[in-house]
Design a protein around this motif. Sequence first.
Motif, PDB file in Angstrom:
ATOM      1  N   TYR A  72       0.823  -1.207   0.000  1.00  0.00           N
ATOM      2  CA  TYR A  72       0.000   0.000   0.000  1.00  0.00           C
ATOM      3  C   TYR A  72       0.856   1.255   0.000  1.00  0.00           C
ATOM      4  CZ  TYR A  72      -3.745  -3.277   1.222  1.00  0.00           C
ATOM      5  OH  TYR A  72      -4.635  -4.314   1.224  1.00  0.00           O
ATOM      6  N   LEU A  73       1.974   1.186   0.692  1.00  0.00           N
ATOM      7  CA  LEU A  73       2.891   2.325   0.690  1.00  0.00           C
ATOM      8  C   LEU A  73       3.429   2.578  -0.713  1.00  0.00           C
ATOM      9  CD1 LEU A  73       4.925   1.624   3.965  1.00  0.00           C
ATOM     10  CD2 LEU A  73       3.043   3.235   3.658  1.00  0.00           C
ATOM     11  N   LEU A  74       3.823   1.511  -1.417  1.00  0.00           N
ATOM     12  CA  LEU A  74       4.352   1.683  -2.769  1.00  0.00           C
ATOM     13  C   LEU A  74       3.301   2.238  -3.715  1.00  0.00           C
ATOM     14  CD1 LEU A  74       6.498  -1.574  -3.186  1.00  0.00           C
ATOM     15  CD2 LEU A  74       7.307   0.757  -2.778  1.00  0.00           C
ATOM     16  N   ILE A  75       2.070   1.781  -3.592  1.00  0.00           N
ATOM     17  CA  ILE A  75       0.996   2.306  -4.444  1.00  0.00           C
ATOM     18  C   ILE A  75       0.865   3.812  -4.255  1.00  0.00           C
ATOM     19  CG2 ILE A  75      -1.495   2.291  -4.856  1.00  0.00           C
ATOM     20  CD1 ILE A  75      -1.431  -0.695  -4.028  1.00  0.00           C
ATOM     21  N   GLY A  76       0.848   4.243  -3.004  1.00  0.00           N
ATOM     22  CA  GLY A  76       0.724   5.674  -2.729  1.00  0.00           C
ATOM     23  C   GLY A  76       1.922   6.468  -3.215  1.00  0.00           C
ATOM     24  N   TYR A  77       3.124   5.962  -2.976  1.00  0.00           N
ATOM     25  CA  TYR A  77       4.324   6.696  -3.371  1.00  0.00           C
ATOM     26  C   TYR A  77       4.402   6.889  -4.883  1.00  0.00           C
ATOM     27  CZ  TYR A  77       5.964   5.594   1.377  1.00  0.00           C
ATOM     28  OH  TYR A  77       6.095   5.475   2.737  1.00  0.00           O
ATOM     29  N   TYR A  78       4.195   5.813  -5.635  1.00  0.00           N
ATOM     30  CA  TYR A  78       4.316   5.923  -7.090  1.00  0.00           C
ATOM     31  C   TYR A  78       3.212   6.805  -7.683  1.00  0.00           C
ATOM     32  CZ  TYR A  78       7.858   2.213  -7.160  1.00  0.00           C
ATOM     33  OH  TYR A  78       9.000   1.480  -6.981  1.00  0.00           O
ATOM     34  N   SER A  79       2.008   6.705  -7.147  1.00  0.00           N
ATOM     35  CA  SER A  79       0.902   7.518  -7.671  1.00  0.00           C
ATOM     36  C   SER A  79       1.164   9.005  -7.461  1.00  0.00           C
ATOM     37  CB  SER A  79      -0.412   7.108  -6.997  1.00  0.00           C
ATOM     38  OG  SER A  79      -0.720   5.758  -7.254  1.00  0.00           O
TER      39      SER A  79
END
Length: 430
Positions: free
Chosen positions: A312-319
């Motif tokens: 979930y952290l990666l999804i937020g960071y990349y978006s």
Amino acid sequence: MTQLQTPTTLSVDSAPRHRLHPAWLVAGVGFVALLGAAAFRSVPGVLLDPLHEEFGWSHGTIGAAVSLNLLLYGLISPFAAALMDRFGIRKVVACALALVAAGSGLTVFMSQPWHLMLTWGLLVGVGVGSMSMPFVATITGRWFVRQRGLVTGVLTAAGATGQLIFLPLISALAHTHGWRLPSLIVAGTALAVTPLVVLFIRDFPSDVGARAYGAAPDSPVGMRVPAAGGASRALTVLATIARNPGFWLLAGGFAVCGASTNGLVGTHFVSAAHDHGMPPTTAASLLAVVGIFDVAGTIASGWLTDRLDPRYLLIGYYSLRGFSLLILPALLGPHTQPSLWVFIVFYGLDWVATVPPTVALCRELFGADGPVAFGWVFAAHQIGAALAASGAGVIRDLQGSYDLAWYLAGTLCGAAAVMSAVLRRAPQPS
């Protein structure tokens, strides 16, 4: 028998209560080494315009040398992680610093593009690649159980701190004294860090009679293990992890991470801002401010990784990163408007916040091979960075601006968010 064992048990277990655990000393020296490595890696982006003005080399030619640096920075990483298993952290990092010093110092004699490829590209690339993120994974995997995610974030933030300290200094020195003096400063700094590594870095907690920080008495973490097969192990691990779809999703996302940070922004931001009329020293200072907020963002990311699902952290960071890059062309100008400051703060918090959750997922998916596996994931990061460094230079030469490069990077970040969303985690222990 009990009376003989009790004093020994008390002395070992109570020692950490009365003195600093040696894991923190190793982490501190590792922070300094990583700080220097990041500073060494960031120098070519500041020297791009001075080299272009003195030698007449195109942005694409200089960008090719930077691309080789970035490519080796990544491709050496899994082999460096395996060599740390075989020969020890201290020897590998000390040799890496010697390569950086040689590569940076020899640049003062260059006169042809291939000289730049040999020094900043080959020697410095191999040197900094041996002190890259797998070094972080090795230290945290051996020396920490408790606070592992947080320490990963702090060590990763060393990159931002090195950028923060060196970028304005190097830019100012290059502006007033030419690019040769900064190159010599980098060489001297690499040599100065070497004694710290030799004196204070140890390979395993058991080497100094300690356990990994937070490890249970019966935990194998931190115990010296038989030396693995060196560089051949890196290829063996690759053959194993390549059969796991999770590896390709992590590697694909991290390739976009490299393209959108080191490759594009780290290499070309100063030049792109200068195209819009901004003084290079101002642009370099803005890039350093990115480093300030990256420290906070990466440490916070490490803290969150200990508590939340890393995907979930990666999804937020990349978006969020993709959105910020899509709007950047509209924000650049001769002056630092408030909207550009918002970008700098926002982008800085997200610069390498992806590292702690990616390290955690590699450790979760690949177990003891996690540091070497992360080395290969980081190699993908640098392949993306190398393609962006050279590709953005070609776009600038052909179109006269970097706008298309920003738009492509923002779109790719959206794809990285999707890859993170479909990643399946390993079964968690109850």
